[in-house]
Design a protein around this motif. Structure first.
Motif, PDB file in Angstrom:
ATOM      1  N   VAL A   1      -4.190   8.864  -3.629  1.00  0.00           N
ATOM      2  CA  VAL A   1      -4.211   7.431  -3.937  1.00  0.00           C
ATOM      3  C   VAL A   1      -4.898   6.614  -2.832  1.00  0.00           C
ATOM      4  O   VAL A   1      -4.667   5.424  -2.682  1.00  0.00           O
ATOM      5  N   GLY A   2      -5.763   7.286  -2.048  1.00  0.00           N
ATOM      6  CA  GLY A   2      -6.523   6.580  -1.029  1.00  0.00           C
ATOM      7  C   GLY A   2      -5.955   6.784   0.358  1.00  0.00           C
ATOM      8  O   GLY A   2      -5.538   7.882   0.725  1.00  0.00           O
TER       9      GLY A   2
ATOM     10  N   GLN B   1      -6.440   1.600   2.858  1.00  0.00           N
ATOM     11  CA  GLN B   1      -7.221   1.213   1.686  1.00  0.00           C
ATOM     12  C   GLN B   1      -6.688   1.927   0.449  1.00  0.00           C
ATOM     13  O   GLN B   1      -7.183   2.983   0.064  1.00  0.00           O
TER      14      GLN B   1
ATOM     15  N   ASN C   1      -5.999   2.990  -3.384  1.00  0.00           N
ATOM     16  CA  ASN C   1      -6.754   3.038  -4.636  1.00  0.00           C
ATOM     17  C   ASN C   1      -5.762   2.681  -5.744  1.00  0.00           C
ATOM     18  O   ASN C   1      -5.039   3.532  -6.251  1.00  0.00           O
ATOM     19  N   TYR C   2      -5.725   1.423  -6.108  1.00  0.00           N
ATOM     20  CA  TYR C   2      -4.726   0.932  -7.056  1.00  0.00           C
ATOM     21  C   TYR C   2      -4.862   1.581  -8.432  1.00  0.00           C
ATOM     22  O   TYR C   2      -3.867   1.797  -9.129  1.00  0.00           O
ATOM     23  N   GLU C   3      -6.096   1.904  -8.810  1.00  0.00           N
ATOM     24  CA  GLU C   3      -6.316   2.528 -10.117  1.00  0.00           C
ATOM     25  C   GLU C   3      -5.647   3.902 -10.165  1.00  0.00           C
ATOM     26  O   GLU C   3      -5.002   4.252 -11.160  1.00  0.00           O
ATOM     27  N   GLU C   4      -5.792   4.668  -9.090  1.00  0.00           N
ATOM     28  CA  GLU C   4      -5.168   5.992  -9.039  1.00  0.00           C
ATOM     29  C   GLU C   4      -3.642   5.877  -8.966  1.00  0.00           C
ATOM     30  O   GLU C   4      -2.922   6.692  -9.535  1.00  0.00           O
TER      31      GLU C   4
END
Length: 311
Positions: free
Chosen positions: A94-95, A99, A101-104
């Motif tokens: 998830v990043g 930083q 990764n909100y989509e993940e």
């Protein structure tokens, strides 16, 4: 920033719980929903947590030690001792804790997100996806907040006995180290080395626990502890304070994948110190000291490395 959280109530059977920095000995009930006061917010989540996403490295660390699974983790900049999880393709990347990764994160459909309180600006976006718990450490109270976070994880996931047993192990280890270190007159300096520059950390810094809780004698007691990256110092400063032990964290080794040359770090001025002359320049594991924080595994790595300097 100090993490503060407590379970203030739970629905269904309305049993009173308590979780957070100042834990009390309470038992988690069989209720389905828990309400937690955390960082000035009240959040609720299902007691049965199947899909958990973790950004705080200390929380990952504690969950790994306690055998608590997570479905998503910040794999970017995760420490090498958690590589088993970072390499697991069943755990979603998830990043990074810096930083997300909100989509993940959303794809995991999490029941709970555990974020780092160092990046509280991310909370509104996380909260849109799932209930979000903010954990982390206090620089000036590192050891205490590490134990608090361990207890919190233990209570949230209903493994209090295991978590408390780990806290007891920490206390015993610290007591043993304090006794050994107390017999030494050696003065130490803890340095962050970054791209040919030095920063040193004082008693009230993020690494101040080694002075306050372990009894390590500081070679530069005048250092302030406000900055997370320490006080910028020179080779002359190190030589003049003449530490008996120099602990070094090589930031570039984990952030840039570039290990500093010893000849570069231990320049002619550093070679005039007692630490150099007596073979007491100790290179610390930057994975535990710089990337991590607030976890049982990393804390033990840190304690073991300090202890070696006193043998």
């Amino acid at each position: 920033m100090r993490m503060t959280s407590k379970v203030i109530t739970s629905t269904v059977l309305a049993a009173m719980l308590f979780v957070g920095c100042k834990q009390e000995n309470t038992k988690v009930s069989s209720d389905e929903i828990i309400l937690i006061e955390n960082m000035g917010r009240t959040i609720s989540f299902n007691k049965k947590l199947d899909n958990v996403v973790v950004f705080d490295v200390g929380a990952m660390d504690n969950m790994a030690e306690l055998g608590i699974p997570f479905k998503g983790m910040a794999k970017v900049y995760s420490p090498n001792y958690l590589s088993k999880y970072a390499d697991d393709t069943n755990i979603v990347n998830v990043g990074s804790f810096m930083q997300p990764n909100y989509e993940e994160v959303a794809k995991v459909n999490p029941d709970l997100i555990i974020m780092s309180n160092w990046f509280d600006k991310d909370y509104p976006e996380f909260a849109k996806i799932a209930p979000t718990l903010s954990l982390g450490i206090s620089g000036s109270n590192y050891l205490a907040s590490t134990k608090d976070n361990l207890k919190t994880i233990g209570q949230v996931f209903q493994v209090e006995d295991k978590a408390n047993a780990l806290v007891d192990k920490i206390d015993a280890k610290v007591a043993d180290m304090k006794e050994v270190i107390g017999k030494s007159d050696a003065k130490a300096l803890l340095i962050l080395y970054n791209n040919k520059s030095y920063s040193a950390f004082g008693v009230e810094s993020r690494y101040g626990f080694m002075f306050k809780d372990l009894g390590v004698k500081p070679a530069a007691p005048e250092l302030e502890g406000a900055s997370d990256h320490g006080n910028i110092i020179s080779s002359e400063f190190i030589m003049e304070h003449n530490p008996d032990i120099i602990f070094i964290i090589d930031r570039g080794a984990v952030m840039d994948n570039t290990i500093a040359e010893k000849s570069e770090v231990e320049n002619p001025l550093i070679q005039k110190t007692n630490a150099y002359k007596n073979g007491k320049i100790v290179y610390l594991d930057p994975n535990a000291w710089y990337l991590a924080g607030g976890g049982y595994i990393s804390l033990n790595i840190m304690l073991d490395e300090i202890a070696k300097a006193y043998k």
